[in-house]
Each structure stands twice: as structure tokens, then as C-alpha cells.
Design an enzyme around this catalytic site. Structure first.
Site: not given
Length: 255
Positions: A18, A20, A108
Site C-alpha cells: 500500500g 496511498g 480498484e
């Protein structure tokens, strides 16, 4: 980006990187959280967000990773980034991997695709937390909004981008809270994990709030948001398949 063959043998372990919102808003069903970095990429607020930090009519902006070789062909208005892109790797509980993959794929859909890249754990990570106790880099899955997706916006004027982020909002909340949350999360990982691109934009957005006489108000709002998110993620995850933007924050707009 191809994955280095000289990686730690992680057997059947499945790890997600990850860079963000995943840094401070974990995926479900993880049992290890490792700070560290990847190389060969640049993190930029160059991905539109129509589903979380903006709307289809007024998209917000979230981060994506750009291959450094491609970034070097562009005209960027920010300084040259460091070689390392700091973030967090999460190990997913083996019996939950299929569920989490499906969960992430659904979340996503707005321009992000699956890639794999070597992850380098931070030096102070306990080796017992690493695949087979090895300090070698290991393979992680990462969602990236590549330049050929229709949400990629490319280089932007920093001040214009900051103003856009300041005023954008979507189902998951204010775009500026995403920016400030990312800035704080990165700074907490390591003394060297800050990102000048993120910090510059965060400072510009704070200056806009100051100019409008709303600095205290917006920062107080951010504290409430972060505290709410912290309490939420300290609770056991109630995993369920998601099919709409009514779901909580994106996992990796990453963002």
C-alpha cells in the site's frame, strides 16, 4: 515492472503493498504490517477519483505509481523524487487470500490494475515478521493506475492541483483529508519516509485554508476523520463482498 528473481522465498504467503490510503486504512484479514519501500516508481497525485474522493462530474485526485522510466519522459513541475517509494506491506491470512483478492479487485475498478513488485522491508523491522525470516526483498501485489487508463491525468500545475484537491469531495469524504491523511501516515513510518510531492501539496492546501480563514475548522475536521478511521480499523473487519461506492474508503488509491 518485472519482479526480481532474487527475492526471498515466501512460499505460499500473499503480501499487498500500500502506498496511498492503505497505509492508514488496512485491508481486511491481515496479520502482519511491514513498513518499507519499492523502487523504480514515482508516486504522484495524477489519478482521477470519480468514486471515492470525487464524483463523475467533478473527479478528485488520488495517488498512483508511475514507472520511473516513463516519468522521466514527462515534464513534471515537482522536484525529482527519491529512488524509494515508502509504504506498507500487509500479509493476508492464508485462508482469506481469495476473498481479499476479490474484495480488492472490486474496490480498484476505477482505473487500477494488478502488478507485482519487489518490496524492501525497513531496516528496523523484526526479521521474525518477514518471509522465512529473510531480509531479502519479497514479492508484493500492488494496484497501479497506469498511464493508459482513462483516469490518468498526468502532470499538473502544483498550485492548480492543490486548489482542485482542496475543493473536491466524494462519497468517501473530502479530497484534502485524503491528502493530509497520506502525509501524516508517511511521516509516521520512518524519519526518511516523507514524500516531497505529498508534503508540498499538503502545504499548499493548508495555505489555501489559511487564506480563506478556515484553517482551524478544516484541521479540526481532519482530526475527527482520522480518529473515526482509527477506531474503525481497531475493530474486527466484517468482511463482505462490495459492489457500490457506499463501501468505506478505497483501499489503495492507494489511494
Amino acid at each position: 515492472m518485472s519482479v526480481d528473481n532474487n527475492l526471498a522465498d515466501q512460499g505460499s504467503e500473499f503480501w499487498i503493498f500500500g502506498y496511498g490510503s492503505l497505509i492508514w486504512k488496512p485491508p481486511p484479514h491481515f496479520d502482519r504490517r511491514i513498513p518499507g519501500w519499492v523502487t523504480g516508481y514515482v508516486r504522484r497525485f495524477w489519478q482521477a477519483s470519480q468514486d471515492h474522493r470525487g464524483t463523475p462530474e467533478a473527479p478528485g485526485r488520488v495517488v498512483t505509481l508511475i514507472e520511473r522510466s516513463y516519468w522521466e519522459s514527462l515534464t513534471d513541475h515537482h522536484d525529482k523524487p527519491p529512488d524509494k517509494v515508502w509504504g506498507v506491506a500487509y500479509r493476508i491470512i492464508p485462508e482469506r487470500v481469495a476473498e481479499v483478492k476479490e474484495y480488492l479487485d472490486i474496490r480498484e475498478i476505477n482505473g487500477y490494475t494488478i502488478h507485482y513488485t519487489p518490496f524492501y522491508p525497513a531496516p528496523d523491522v523484526d526479521s521474525a515478521q518477514l518471509p522465512n525470516g529473510s531480509r531479502e526483498p519479497f514479492k508484493t501485489l500492488v494496484y497501479i493506475g497506469t498511464p493508459d487508463n482513462d483516469q490518468f491525468v498526468g502532470p499538473q500545475d502544483p498550485q492548480g492541483l492543490a486548489e482542485h484537491i482542496y475543493r473536491s469531495e466524494g462519497p468517501s469524504g473530502l479530497n484534502r483529508d485524503y491528502l493530509w491523511g497520506l502525509e501524516r501516515a508517511l511521516n509516521e513510518l520512518s524519519p526518511e519516509s516523507g514524500d516531497d510531492h505529498v508534503t508540498d501539496l499538503a502545504n499548499r492546501v493548508r495555505a489555501i485554508a489559511e487564506k480563506e480563514g478556515k484553517a482551524a475548522e478544516v484541521l479540526a475536521g481532519l482530526e475527527k476523520v482520522l480518529e473515526k478511521e482509527r477506531r474503525h480499523h481497531e475493530q474486527p473487519h466484517l468482511f463482505r463482498k462490495v459492489t457500490s461506492v457506499d463501501e468505506e474508503e478505497e483501499t489503495e488509491k492507494k489511494e
